[in-house]
Design a protein around this motif. Structure first.
Motif, mmCIF file in Angstrom:
data_model
loop_
_atom_site.group_PDB
_atom_site.id
_atom_site.type_symbol
_atom_site.label_atom_id
_atom_site.label_comp_id
_atom_site.label_asym_id
_atom_site.label_seq_id
_atom_site.Cartn_x
_atom_site.Cartn_y
_atom_site.Cartn_z
ATOM 1 N N HIS A 59 -3.744 2.117 18.795
ATOM 2 C CA HIS A 59 -3.613 1.131 19.866
ATOM 3 C C HIS A 59 -4.874 0.270 19.782
ATOM 4 O O HIS A 59 -5.986 0.812 19.808
ATOM 5 C CB HIS A 59 -3.546 1.806 21.234
ATOM 6 N N LEU A 60 -4.677 -1.022 19.684
ATOM 7 C CA LEU A 60 -5.818 -1.936 19.555
ATOM 8 C C LEU A 60 -6.064 -2.642 20.884
ATOM 9 O O LEU A 60 -5.143 -3.206 21.474
ATOM 10 C CB LEU A 60 -5.518 -2.989 18.473
ATOM 11 N N LEU A 61 -7.319 -2.618 21.353
ATOM 12 C CA LEU A 61 -7.680 -3.420 22.519
ATOM 13 C C LEU A 61 -7.823 -4.864 22.050
ATOM 14 O O LEU A 61 -8.607 -5.155 21.146
ATOM 15 C CB LEU A 61 -8.994 -2.931 23.139
ATOM 16 N N ILE A 107 -1.170 -0.679 13.452
ATOM 17 C CA ILE A 107 -1.348 -0.928 14.891
ATOM 18 C C ILE A 107 0.018 -0.801 15.561
ATOM 19 O O ILE A 107 0.955 -1.525 15.214
ATOM 20 C CB ILE A 107 -1.945 -2.331 15.140
ATOM 21 N N SER A 108 0.138 0.138 16.510
ATOM 22 C CA SER A 108 1.442 0.331 17.166
ATOM 23 C C SER A 108 1.530 -0.409 18.493
ATOM 24 O O SER A 108 2.622 -0.685 18.984
ATOM 25 C CB SER A 108 1.720 1.822 17.373
ATOM 26 N N ALA A 109 0.388 -0.728 19.102
ATOM 27 C CA ALA A 109 0.394 -1.467 20.373
ATOM 28 C C ALA A 109 -0.903 -2.247 20.521
ATOM 29 O O ALA A 109 -1.950 -1.803 20.044
ATOM 30 C CB ALA A 109 0.535 -0.504 21.547
ATOM 31 N N VAL A 110 -0.810 -3.399 21.175
ATOM 32 C CA VAL A 110 -2.013 -4.179 21.506
ATOM 33 C C VAL A 110 -2.181 -4.168 23.024
ATOM 34 O O VAL A 110 -1.246 -4.499 23.761
ATOM 35 C CB VAL A 110 -1.908 -5.620 20.976
ATOM 36 N N PHE A 111 -3.361 -3.758 23.484
ATOM 37 C CA PHE A 111 -3.656 -3.682 24.917
ATOM 38 C C PHE A 111 -4.412 -4.921 25.381
ATOM 39 O O PHE A 111 -5.380 -5.341 24.748
ATOM 40 C CB PHE A 111 -4.486 -2.422 25.230
ATOM 41 N N CYS A 112 -3.976 -5.461 26.507
ATOM 42 C CA CYS A 112 -4.648 -6.628 27.076
ATOM 43 C C CYS A 112 -5.973 -6.222 27.705
ATOM 44 O O CYS A 112 -6.092 -5.157 28.300
ATOM 45 C CB CYS A 112 -3.804 -7.239 28.198
ATOM 46 N N GLN A 113 -6.961 -7.089 27.569
ATOM 47 C CA GLN A 113 -8.144 -7.004 28.430
ATOM 48 C C GLN A 113 -8.454 -8.422 28.869
ATOM 49 O O GLN A 113 -8.145 -9.386 28.165
ATOM 50 C CB GLN A 113 -9.335 -6.375 27.715
ATOM 51 N N ASP A 147 1.414 -13.085 21.929
ATOM 52 C CA ASP A 147 1.593 -13.912 20.719
ATOM 53 C C ASP A 147 0.695 -13.401 19.582
ATOM 54 O O ASP A 147 1.123 -13.337 18.424
ATOM 55 C CB ASP A 147 1.245 -15.378 21.002
ATOM 56 N N PHE A 148 -0.536 -13.045 19.935
ATOM 57 C CA PHE A 148 -1.492 -12.494 18.956
ATOM 58 C C PHE A 148 -0.928 -11.202 18.360
ATOM 59 O O PHE A 148 -0.952 -10.988 17.143
ATOM 60 C CB PHE A 148 -2.829 -12.244 19.675
ATOM 61 N N ALA A 149 -0.379 -10.339 19.230
ATOM 62 C CA ALA A 149 0.209 -9.072 18.763
ATOM 63 C C ALA A 149 1.394 -9.352 17.835
ATOM 64 O O ALA A 149 1.554 -8.688 16.809
ATOM 65 C CB ALA A 149 0.651 -8.228 19.962
ATOM 66 N N ALA A 150 2.188 -10.358 18.191
ATOM 67 C CA ALA A 150 3.360 -10.694 17.358
ATOM 68 C C ALA A 150 2.899 -11.146 15.972
ATOM 69 O O ALA A 150 3.506 -10.806 14.955
ATOM 70 C CB ALA A 150 4.190 -11.777 18.035
ATOM 71 N N GLU A 151 1.788 -11.908 15.936
ATOM 72 C CA GLU A 151 1.269 -12.363 14.639
ATOM 73 C C GLU A 151 0.748 -11.195 13.805
ATOM 74 O O GLU A 151 0.662 -11.284 12.580
ATOM 75 C CB GLU A 151 0.177 -13.417 14.852
ATOM 76 N N LEU A 152 0.392 -10.096 14.486
ATOM 77 C CA LEU A 152 -0.013 -8.882 13.767
ATOM 78 C C LEU A 152 1.189 -7.966 13.488
ATOM 79 O O LEU A 152 1.014 -6.823 13.064
ATOM 80 C CB LEU A 152 -1.056 -8.101 14.586
ATOM 81 N N VAL A 194 3.135 -6.512 15.669
ATOM 82 C CA VAL A 194 3.104 -5.355 16.563
ATOM 83 C C VAL A 194 4.190 -5.521 17.632
ATOM 84 O O VAL A 194 4.303 -6.584 18.240
ATOM 85 C CB VAL A 194 1.704 -5.207 17.211
ATOM 86 N N GLY A 195 4.952 -4.465 17.858
ATOM 87 C CA GLY A 195 6.121 -4.531 18.732
ATOM 88 C C GLY A 195 5.888 -4.123 20.169
ATOM 89 O O GLY A 195 6.824 -4.081 20.964
ATOM 90 N N ILE A 196 4.623 -3.806 20.511
ATOM 91 C CA ILE A 196 4.320 -3.406 21.896
ATOM 92 C C ILE A 196 3.073 -4.150 22.379
ATOM 93 O O ILE A 196 2.035 -4.121 21.720
ATOM 94 C CB ILE A 196 4.033 -1.886 22.010
ATOM 95 N N THR A 197 3.214 -4.820 23.531
ATOM 96 C CA THR A 197 2.031 -5.307 24.238
ATOM 97 C C THR A 197 1.901 -4.428 25.476
ATOM 98 O O THR A 197 2.899 -4.058 26.091
ATOM 99 C CB THR A 197 2.186 -6.782 24.640
#
Ligand code: MG
Length: 279
Positions: A32-34, A60-66, A102-107, A109-112
């Motif tokens: 999971h990437l922050l 990367i399976s998920a991108v976490f918002c900060q 959008d950033f996660a989609a470019e990587l 990654v299927g989960i925000t």
């Protein structure tokens, strides 16, 4: 039954290379990437991140918002600063959250995912309705990116979270279950809460904690996996009984050598439990 993969919660700060090296050495396949803040999400940063993760063999399976301005220094400060709940920040943060999707989609990654903040108990208010609408609009944005949106557990009861999800009414809205947060925020015993949330749980954090002596007023304390009051063995048994086979993502919110040592200990514990319990 398919054995779940292990994962690691990774912050892309100055220690990124050490964390990826540890992940590779420990044969951790997912992360999971922050999400970096907007200034660090330029295309060249994204390409560099992708290269580093690829080189380490970590997906990367998920991108976490900060969000800028968030603070976890105390429970009252979390209420005021975290997620999409603070009304005066909601509009800007929703825009930023969509940019992170959008950033996660470019990587690819299927989960925000995100900490939404303390969901209000009172449902018959304009503010609650506004939060429901914002979350629905964020879900729709994620859906257009082919993603689901996962809400991190912690600040509210399982009942309140399920009610909120029902009120938002989007199929791609799910839960990232963090058992330690239930203890840290003084909300509930994590394993019964996990059962209650059931198949809405699509991702998890493996983190442990001990209760505060003033639950709900002051934070409990995070401890290495297996040394706290989550009961990791029952946690894994319960997930298996629910048919959960997605990654087990270790989160240890400290830095430096101690973090890597605790992650290694957590990996050993989880590998053993998964081997014993999933068959
Ligand atoms: Mg967490």
């Amino acid at each position: 039954m398919t054995k779940p993969k292990l994962g690691l919660f990774i912050i892309a700060d100055a220690e990124l290379d050490n964390r990826l090296e540890a992940a590779k050495r420990l044969d951790i396949a997912t992360a999971h990437l922050l999400a970096p803040l907007s200034r660090d999400r330029q295309p060249q940063n994204r390409r560099m991140l992708m290269q580093k993760f690829n080189r380490a063999g970590v997906q990367i399976s998920a991108v976490f918002c900060q969000f800028e301005g968030e603070s976890y220094s105390s429970i009252p400060v979390v209420k005021q600063t975290v997620g999409l709940v603070p009304a005066h920040l909601r509009q800007d943060r929703t825009k930023e959250a969509k940019a992170i999707s959008d950033f996660a989609a470019e990587l690819n990654v299927g989960i925000t995912a995100l900490h939404l903040g303390f969901i209000p108990e009172e449902r018959e208010t304009r503010d609650y309705q506004a939060l429901v609408e914002t979350t629905a609009s964020f879900c729709d944005h994620c859906a257009a990116n082919g993603q689901s949106l996962h809400l991190e557990t912690g600040q509210e009861s399982a009942e309140a979270l399920l009610q909120f999800i029902t009120d938002v009414g989007r199929k791609n809205l799910a839960i990232n279950f963090d058992p330690a947060n239930m203890i840290l925020y003084g909300v509930a015993q994590p394993v019964p809460a996990l059962k209650q949330l059931g198949d809405r749980v699509k991702s998890i954090h493996c983190k442990d904690a001990v209760w505060s002596d003033k639950p709900g007023e002051t934070f409990g304390e995070q401890v290495p996996l297996g040394e706290g009051e989550v009961n990791i063995e029952r946690f894994v048994q319960t997930l298996k009984s629910m048919g959960y086979t997605n990654p087990y993502t270790i989160e240890r919110e400290i830095v430096g050598e101690d973090q890597l040592r605790d992650v290694e200990q957590g990996v050993k514990l989880l590998r053993k439990l998964i081997d014993d319990i999933y068959f």
